[in-house]
Design an enzyme around this catalytic site. Structure first.
Site, PDB file in Angstrom:
ATOM      1  N   ARG A 171       0.834  -1.216   0.000  1.00 45.12           N
ATOM      2  CA  ARG A 171       0.000   0.000   0.000  1.00 45.12           C
ATOM      3  C   ARG A 171       0.860   1.254   0.000  1.00 45.12           C
ATOM      4  O   ARG A 171       0.445   2.305  -0.447  1.00 45.12           O
ATOM      5  CB  ARG A 171      -0.890   0.028   1.258  1.00 45.12           C
ATOM      6  CG  ARG A 171      -2.021  -0.973   1.273  1.00 45.12           C
ATOM      7  CD  ARG A 171      -2.682  -1.013   2.644  1.00 45.12           C
ATOM      8  NE  ARG A 171      -3.243   0.251   3.081  1.00 45.12           N
ATOM      9  CZ  ARG A 171      -4.462   0.710   2.779  1.00 45.12           C
ATOM     10  NH1 ARG A 171      -5.249  -0.014   1.999  1.00 45.12           N
ATOM     11  NH2 ARG A 171      -4.893   1.864   3.237  1.00 45.12           N
ATOM     12  N   ARG A 175       9.864   5.391  -3.160  1.00 45.35           N
ATOM     13  CA  ARG A 175      10.341   6.162  -4.320  1.00 45.35           C
ATOM     14  C   ARG A 175      11.741   6.721  -4.092  1.00 45.35           C
ATOM     15  O   ARG A 175      12.107   7.042  -2.973  1.00 45.35           O
ATOM     16  CB  ARG A 175       9.376   7.273  -4.721  1.00 45.35           C
ATOM     17  CG  ARG A 175       8.568   7.951  -3.710  1.00 45.35           C
ATOM     18  CD  ARG A 175       7.774   9.085  -4.387  1.00 45.35           C
ATOM     19  NE  ARG A 175       6.329   8.863  -4.388  1.00 45.35           N
ATOM     20  CZ  ARG A 175       5.525   9.259  -3.414  1.00 45.35           C
ATOM     21  NH1 ARG A 175       5.989   9.891  -2.366  1.00 45.35           N
ATOM     22  NH2 ARG A 175       4.229   9.027  -3.484  1.00 45.35           N
ATOM     23  N   ARG A 248      -9.244  -6.189  13.054  1.00 46.10           N
ATOM     24  CA  ARG A 248      -8.547  -5.357  14.027  1.00 46.10           C
ATOM     25  C   ARG A 248      -9.428  -4.172  14.382  1.00 46.10           C
ATOM     26  O   ARG A 248     -10.140  -3.619  13.548  1.00 46.10           O
ATOM     27  CB  ARG A 248      -7.207  -4.852  13.462  1.00 46.10           C
ATOM     28  CG  ARG A 248      -6.209  -5.938  13.258  1.00 46.10           C
ATOM     29  CD  ARG A 248      -5.840  -6.660  14.526  1.00 46.10           C
ATOM     30  NE  ARG A 248      -4.918  -5.893  15.372  1.00 46.10           N
ATOM     31  CZ  ARG A 248      -4.512  -6.294  16.572  1.00 46.10           C
ATOM     32  NH1 ARG A 248      -4.986  -7.413  17.108  1.00 46.10           N
ATOM     33  NH2 ARG A 248      -3.656  -5.563  17.241  1.00 46.10           N
ATOM     34  N   ARG A 279      -0.017   5.416  16.481  1.00 47.00           N
ATOM     35  CA  ARG A 279       0.200   6.762  15.944  1.00 47.00           C
ATOM     36  C   ARG A 279      -0.566   7.800  16.750  1.00 47.00           C
ATOM     37  O   ARG A 279      -1.481   7.470  17.499  1.00 47.00           O
ATOM     38  CB  ARG A 279      -0.160   6.845  14.455  1.00 47.00           C
ATOM     39  CG  ARG A 279      -1.539   6.374  14.083  1.00 47.00           C
ATOM     40  CD  ARG A 279      -1.697   6.277  12.545  1.00 47.00           C
ATOM     41  NE  ARG A 279      -2.967   5.632  12.221  1.00 47.00           N
ATOM     42  CZ  ARG A 279      -3.308   5.187  11.029  1.00 47.00           C
ATOM     43  NH1 ARG A 279      -2.486   5.287  10.016  1.00 47.00           N
ATOM     44  NH2 ARG A 279      -4.476   4.615  10.821  1.00 47.00           N
ATOM     45  N   GLU A 299      -3.752   6.271  18.951  1.00 44.46           N
ATOM     46  CA  GLU A 299      -4.424   5.062  18.456  1.00 44.46           C
ATOM     47  C   GLU A 299      -3.766   3.815  19.023  1.00 44.46           C
ATOM     48  O   GLU A 299      -2.562   3.614  18.853  1.00 44.46           O
ATOM     49  CB  GLU A 299      -4.327   4.984  16.921  1.00 44.46           C
ATOM     50  CG  GLU A 299      -5.120   6.043  16.217  1.00 44.46           C
ATOM     51  CD  GLU A 299      -5.205   5.823  14.712  1.00 44.46           C
ATOM     52  OE1 GLU A 299      -4.843   4.730  14.219  1.00 44.46           O
ATOM     53  OE2 GLU A 299      -5.626   6.765  14.037  1.00 44.46           O
ATOM     54  N   TYR A 347      -9.899  -4.882   2.686  1.00 47.20           N
ATOM     55  CA  TYR A 347      -9.194  -3.687   3.171  1.00 47.20           C
ATOM     56  C   TYR A 347      -9.307  -2.603   2.092  1.00 47.20           C
ATOM     57  O   TYR A 347      -8.347  -2.234   1.451  1.00 47.20           O
ATOM     58  CB  TYR A 347      -7.733  -4.082   3.429  1.00 47.20           C
ATOM     59  CG  TYR A 347      -6.852  -3.083   4.150  1.00 47.20           C
ATOM     60  CD1 TYR A 347      -7.323  -1.856   4.598  1.00 47.20           C
ATOM     61  CD2 TYR A 347      -5.517  -3.391   4.370  1.00 47.20           C
ATOM     62  CE1 TYR A 347      -6.489  -0.968   5.254  1.00 47.20           C
ATOM     63  CE2 TYR A 347      -4.670  -2.513   5.025  1.00 47.20           C
ATOM     64  CZ  TYR A 347      -5.162  -1.304   5.464  1.00 47.20           C
ATOM     65  OH  TYR A 347      -4.329  -0.422   6.103  1.00 47.20           O
ATOM     66  N   ASP A 349      -9.972   1.096   0.470  1.00 47.87           N
ATOM     67  CA  ASP A 349      -9.890   2.534   0.711  1.00 47.87           C
ATOM     68  C   ASP A 349     -11.231   3.171   0.349  1.00 47.87           C
ATOM     69  O   ASP A 349     -12.052   2.556  -0.327  1.00 47.87           O
ATOM     70  CB  ASP A 349      -8.769   3.156  -0.128  1.00 47.87           C
ATOM     71  CG  ASP A 349      -7.393   2.823   0.429  1.00 47.87           C
ATOM     72  OD1 ASP A 349      -7.296   2.562   1.644  1.00 47.87           O
ATOM     73  OD2 ASP A 349      -6.421   2.822  -0.349  1.00 47.87           O
TER      74      ASP A 349
HETATM   75  N1  UDP Z   1       3.274   0.636   7.894  1.00 45.90           N
HETATM   76  C1  UDP Z   1       4.472   0.520   8.547  1.00 45.90           C
HETATM   77  N2  UDP Z   1       5.033   1.641   9.086  1.00 45.90           N
HETATM   78  C2  UDP Z   1       4.460   2.849   9.010  1.00 45.90           C
HETATM   79  C3  UDP Z   1       3.227   2.966   8.323  1.00 45.90           C
HETATM   80  C4  UDP Z   1       2.663   1.831   7.781  1.00 45.90           C
HETATM   81  O1  UDP Z   1       5.022  -0.555   8.649  1.00 45.90           O
HETATM   82  O2  UDP Z   1       5.011   3.823   9.543  1.00 45.90           O
HETATM   83  C5  UDP Z   1       2.673  -0.595   7.329  1.00 45.90           C
HETATM   84  C6  UDP Z   1       1.778  -1.290   8.327  1.00 45.90           C
HETATM   85  O3  UDP Z   1       1.867  -2.671   8.131  1.00 45.90           O
HETATM   86  C7  UDP Z   1       0.406  -0.818   7.902  1.00 45.90           C
HETATM   87  C8  UDP Z   1       0.556  -0.780   6.407  1.00 45.90           C
HETATM   88  O4  UDP Z   1       1.882  -0.305   6.207  1.00 45.90           O
HETATM   89  O5  UDP Z   1      -0.621  -1.683   8.318  1.00 45.90           O
HETATM   90  C9  UDP Z   1      -0.430   0.087   5.676  1.00 45.90           C
HETATM   91  O6  UDP Z   1      -0.343   1.408   6.174  1.00 45.90           O
HETATM   92  P1  UDP Z   1      -1.474   2.481   5.909  1.00 45.90           P
HETATM   93  O7  UDP Z   1      -0.953   3.792   6.361  1.00 45.90           O
HETATM   94  O8  UDP Z   1      -1.936   2.341   4.519  1.00 45.90           O
HETATM   95  O9  UDP Z   1      -2.603   1.979   6.916  1.00 45.90           O
HETATM   96  P2  UDP Z   1      -3.978   2.621   7.395  1.00 45.90           P
HETATM   97  O10 UDP Z   1      -3.842   4.113   7.305  1.00 45.90           O
HETATM   98  O11 UDP Z   1      -5.038   2.019   6.519  1.00 45.90           O
HETATM   99  O12 UDP Z   1      -4.077   2.152   8.814  1.00 45.90           O
END
Ligand code: UDP
Length: 370
Positions: A171, A175, A248, A279, A299, A347, A349
């Protein structure tokens, strides 16, 4: 039968479907278990700030039709998501890009960064990534995996990275340019005035009844409409007859602080294992807030259970296999269609949820016309 469609759940899927069918001349009733519309994209105003009560939602899409669609119901600001990772007090840019590589290794060119990642990938001996850990190391190497991915992911999903599907880490963009934009999509932003107002606009003129639990009184509700659109958890619909699917959940600790600026960014991820939360969201930065106070949410990730609402389907092999069994049942339901993150156990978006709702509505309208 007073209605053509009963829509169960007033989240994005339900609201979009209800809008489309109403505009096609159908009589629609929306019922919602909670005391508010908008599902998990719900926002509420606190101290003049739109607070994302069920977690940060940043709208992004490359689909012109979906972008035009949401812009019918809200004006979007120019927010660009650029989360920062905090690993034991050291800050790194996200997603993984030249700023991250520079901070991690002191490199200044894409070639240097690619060389380090390539060495680390080879040292780990990964050719065909089979799980999230292998996929992550293959994309960004072991240092970034250890510091920015492993701890966060295992807190977020409550499972080792070796037992999680690779797609979850894909996801995130990787880059070799200096670009902290978390998404690659053409369009991105937050609806000004909040998501709740946007969903309220989608539902304008449509009958919505709050605090109605469909499953508790299923037979009675089913008798109100010719067809039912169900957007709740698919396993709950079938009384968990094959056993529960894993989801989850998140617990939020939200605080109003008497300071205009707590962390200087909307999203800071705590990627070490020791910090118990994943976070901290500082809501005002989603809308460039100038309020004298601020609202933050920590969270905490946990397994969904009675009292902890489902947020994320755990799309690993075990659960996907189990879901297929529920899907078989769902396909055989005589007048009920399933949609959304929980109804389809995906999952998704927000833009994908909307796409799927619009497609279903199109299909319904075309078959009704025959
Ligand atoms: N992820 C990570 N470190 C980060 C942010 C994301 O390892 O700092 C991984 C983690 O496994 C997460 C996944 O990337 O579940 C997808 O992140 P995303 O931000 O897309 O998740 P969401 O915002 O849907 O919770």
């Amino acid at each position: 039968m007073n209605y053509d469609y009963l829509v169960v759940g007033a989240g994005l899927f339900g609201a979009a479907f209800a809008r489309q069918m109403t505009d096609a001349g159908k009589k629609v009733l929306v019922i919602e278990k909670r005391d508010h519309i908008a599902g998990n994209v719900y926002t509420e105003e606190i101290e003049g700030i739109q607070v994302h009560r069920y977690g940060a939602h940043i709208f992004h899409t490359s689909d012109q039709e979906i972008w035009d669609y949401v812009n019918r119901f809200a004006d979007f600001n120019r927010y660009t998501n650029s989360p920062v990772a905090n690993y034991h007090g050291n800050l790194y840019s996200l997603p993984f890009n030249m700023y991250t590589f520079n901070r991690m290794w002191g490199v200044t060119t894409p070639q240097e960064a690619e060389t380090i990642i390539s060495h680390q990938r080879q040292a780990a001996g990964i050719t065909q990534p089979r799980n999230l850990e292998e996929q992550a190391i293959s994309l960004v190497g072991t240092d970034i995996y250890e510091k920015l991915i492993k701890g966060y992911t295992e807190k977020q999903w409550g499972r080792p990275c070796t037992e999680l599907p690779a797609f979850i880490i894909r996801r995130l963009p990787v880059r070799f340019t200096f670009d902290n934009n978390y998404f690659n999509d053409r369009y991105q932003g937050i609806p000004m005035g909040g998501y709740t107002q946007m969903v309220a606009n989608m539902l304008e003129g449509i009958e919505v009844r709050l605090e109605e639990d469909y499953l508790r009184n299923k037979q009675m509700w089913d008798e109100t409409a010719r067809k039912v659109i169900y957007t709740g958890p698919v396993d709950a619909y079938f009384h968990n007859c094959y056993g529960p699917l894993s989801y989850r959940s998140i617990r939020f600790e939200t605080e109003v602080l008497d300071t205009p600026n707590f962390q200087g960014n909307a999203v800071i991820n705590y990627t070490d294992r020791e910090t118990p939360y994943t976070r901290i969201i500082e809501h005002k930065w989603f809308e460039f807030g100038t309020q004298p106070k601020t609202v933050i949410s920590r969270e905490y990730s946990l397994e969904a259970c009675p009292g902890a609402e489902p947020y994320y389907p755990v799309n690993d092999e075990t659960n996907n296999t189990l879901y297929q069994k529920y899907r078989e049942l769902a396909l055989n339901e005589p007048k009920t269609l399933f949609g959304g993150r929980l109804g389809e156990y995906r999952y998704y978006d927000m833009d994908k949820v909307l796409y799927s709702a619009l497609e279903l509505a199109k299909k319904e309208i075309s078959t009704e016309d025959i």
